[in-house]
Design a protein around this motif. Sequence first.
Motif, PDB file in Angstrom:
ATOM      1  N   SER A   1     -47.322 -41.364 -27.076  1.00 30.61           N
ATOM      2  CA  SER A   1     -46.729 -41.017 -28.606  1.00 30.61           C
ATOM      3  C   SER A   1     -47.653 -40.946 -29.670  1.00 30.61           C
ATOM      4  O   SER A   1     -47.571 -40.170 -30.637  1.00 30.61           O
ATOM      5  N   PHE A   2     -48.552 -42.046 -29.466  1.00 28.69           N
ATOM      6  CA  PHE A   2     -49.633 -42.176 -30.564  1.00 28.69           C
ATOM      7  C   PHE A   2     -50.481 -40.952 -30.545  1.00 28.69           C
ATOM      8  O   PHE A   2     -50.883 -40.551 -31.795  1.00 28.69           O
ATOM      9  N   ILE A   3     -50.842 -40.314 -29.640  1.00 28.89           N
ATOM     10  CA  ILE A   3     -51.740 -39.179 -29.629  1.00 28.89           C
ATOM     11  C   ILE A   3     -51.119 -38.025 -30.095  1.00 28.89           C
ATOM     12  O   ILE A   3     -51.663 -37.297 -30.997  1.00 28.89           O
ATOM     13  N   LEU A   4     -50.009 -37.773 -29.755  1.00 31.80           N
ATOM     14  CA  LEU A   4     -48.986 -36.839 -30.374  1.00 31.80           C
ATOM     15  C   LEU A   4     -48.603 -37.001 -32.026  1.00 31.80           C
ATOM     16  O   LEU A   4     -48.542 -35.798 -32.685  1.00 31.80           O
ATOM     17  N   GLU A   5     -48.425 -38.431 -32.451  1.00 29.41           N
ATOM     18  CA  GLU A   5     -48.323 -38.342 -33.882  1.00 29.41           C
ATOM     19  C   GLU A   5     -49.769 -38.150 -34.556  1.00 29.41           C
ATOM     20  O   GLU A   5     -49.428 -37.754 -35.592  1.00 29.41           O
TER      21      GLU A   5
END
Length: 183
Positions: free
Chosen positions: A73-77
């Motif tokens: 999720s962090f990478i995609l955000e």
Amino acid sequence: MAASVVPESDSIRRAVSLLNAMDPGRFPRLLSRLLQKLHLKAESIFSEEEEEKLQIAFSLEKQNLHLVLETISFILEQAVYHNLKPASLQQQLQNIRLDQDKAETFASAWAAAGQDTIEKFRQRVLTPQKLETIGWQLNLQMAESMQAKLKSPRAVLELGVSDEDSKERHKTLLQRSFCGLSQ
């Protein structure tokens, strides 16, 4: 080369080693689900039952599964925030030592759904509540039984506020007297 948007921390390194060990056949579906639900702040992406199934499917402990989900999720955000192109995202992920096949999976999923995800983030309200309506009244009290000449203005504001996620409306009343304004 552009600056790294995914910092190399201990938790990222741990998550990358877990990601590299994940089943490459099931990984794209997990990534796709995270991309679909990434913009929803208030709700969990997976239910408890689904998380248990993911633990079994990927042979991960609950804590490690949460680390993997939070890292993805962090990478995609970060990709949303920096509006990364798929090739740039793939390069960024290879720089943190993510296997090439997983980095390519990220890039192809981002190529397919990245622009839609960015648009959903643009549509998202930054605050959990939104002001929908405003109503007002001005009341003026001219006399009381003890005072013949009284000018006491009182303003009443009615604010209609809705929650972004539930679309439920609440009314808030604000009252203010203006004793010093009557002269």
